[in-house]
Design a protein around this motif. Structure first.
Motif, PDB file in Angstrom:
ATOM      1  N   LYS A  22      -1.864  -4.025   3.320  1.00  0.00           N
ATOM      2  CA  LYS A  22      -0.927  -4.623   2.366  1.00  0.00           C
ATOM      3  C   LYS A  22      -1.536  -4.578   0.972  1.00  0.00           C
ATOM      4  O   LYS A  22      -2.736  -4.746   0.796  1.00  0.00           O
ATOM      5  N   GLY A  23      -0.679  -4.345  -0.022  1.00  0.00           N
ATOM      6  CA  GLY A  23      -1.129  -4.314  -1.407  1.00  0.00           C
ATOM      7  C   GLY A  23      -1.544  -2.944  -1.905  1.00  0.00           C
ATOM      8  O   GLY A  23      -1.771  -2.758  -3.093  1.00  0.00           O
ATOM      9  N   VAL A  24      -1.627  -1.965  -1.025  1.00  0.00           N
ATOM     10  CA  VAL A  24      -2.014  -0.609  -1.423  1.00  0.00           C
ATOM     11  C   VAL A  24      -0.824   0.069  -2.087  1.00  0.00           C
ATOM     12  O   VAL A  24       0.316  -0.092  -1.672  1.00  0.00           O
ATOM     13  N   GLU A  25      -1.090   0.834  -3.128  1.00  0.00           N
ATOM     14  CA  GLU A  25      -0.044   1.568  -3.829  1.00  0.00           C
ATOM     15  C   GLU A  25      -0.009   2.992  -3.303  1.00  0.00           C
ATOM     16  O   GLU A  25      -1.047   3.649  -3.221  1.00  0.00           O
ATOM     17  N   LYS A  82       4.564  -0.191  -3.608  1.00  0.00           N
ATOM     18  CA  LYS A  82       3.440  -1.037  -3.202  1.00  0.00           C
ATOM     19  C   LYS A  82       3.742  -1.543  -1.794  1.00  0.00           C
ATOM     20  O   LYS A  82       4.834  -2.036  -1.523  1.00  0.00           O
ATOM     21  N   VAL A  83       2.767  -1.410  -0.896  1.00  0.00           N
ATOM     22  CA  VAL A  83       2.953  -1.830   0.489  1.00  0.00           C
ATOM     23  C   VAL A  83       3.038  -3.346   0.557  1.00  0.00           C
ATOM     24  O   VAL A  83       2.134  -4.049   0.115  1.00  0.00           O
ATOM     25  N   LYS A  88       7.016  -1.263   4.716  1.00  0.00           N
ATOM     26  CA  LYS A  88       7.963  -1.820   3.760  1.00  0.00           C
ATOM     27  C   LYS A  88       7.336  -1.710   2.373  1.00  0.00           C
ATOM     28  O   LYS A  88       6.249  -2.241   2.141  1.00  0.00           O
ATOM     29  N   LEU A  89       8.019  -1.002   1.474  1.00  0.00           N
ATOM     30  CA  LEU A  89       7.507  -0.765   0.128  1.00  0.00           C
ATOM     31  C   LEU A  89       8.334  -1.516  -0.899  1.00  0.00           C
ATOM     32  O   LEU A  89       9.565  -1.557  -0.813  1.00  0.00           O
ATOM     33  N   GLU A  90       7.657  -2.063  -1.879  1.00  0.00           N
ATOM     34  CA  GLU A  90       8.341  -2.637  -3.038  1.00  0.00           C
ATOM     35  C   GLU A  90       8.388  -1.528  -4.088  1.00  0.00           C
ATOM     36  O   GLU A  90       7.352  -1.037  -4.538  1.00  0.00           O
ATOM     37  N   VAL A  91       9.603  -1.123  -4.450  1.00  0.00           N
ATOM     38  CA  VAL A  91       9.759  -0.026  -5.406  1.00  0.00           C
ATOM     39  C   VAL A  91      10.266  -0.506  -6.756  1.00  0.00           C
ATOM     40  O   VAL A  91      10.392   0.287  -7.690  1.00  0.00           O
TER      41      VAL A  91
END
Length: 114
Positions: free
Chosen positions: A58-61, A71-72, A81-84
């Motif tokens: 988690k937190g890896v780009e 960002k994971v 699940k990625l935050e885009v």
């Protein structure tokens, strides 16, 4: 008539000599060339990608195969699940992650777009 047939059989050319190691050297060299040029580098890249995907946290780009930077946020055995964007999330298959980006890339890109 049988006289002519036996003459033809007697005049047949001798069988060609079987090629030795010299005859096999060129095809073996071509196989070795293709192995070192194509197969070995491809296997090496696949091994590196497998290690990268297994080390993802988690937190890896990351960048997906489709070119989406994110960002994971959450991950399991098959999906990530990625935050885009701001409160914008997508789920992609784990094997569709292409590369990990240096820390701060996602923040810098989202800062530029605002």
């Amino acid at each position: 008539m049988s006289l002519f047939i036996s003459d033809a059989m007697a005049a047949a050319a001798p069988a060609a000599a079987q090629p030795g190691i010299e005859g096999m050297l060129f095809p073996l060299a071509i196989l070795a060339f293709f192995y070192f040029l194509f197969l070995r580098p491809q296997a090496k890249r696949a091994k590196e990608k497998k290690q990268m995907i297994s080390a993802m946290t988690k937190g890896v780009e990351v960048v997906t195969t489709g070119g989406i930077l994110g960002k994971v946020v959450d991950l399991d055995d098959n999906f990530v699940k990625l935050e885009v964007g701001d409160n914008t999330f997508i789920q992609v298959q784990r094997h569709s992650i292409e590369t990990m980006m240096p820390k701060g890339t996602y923040k810098a890109i989202t800062k530029k777009s605002n």
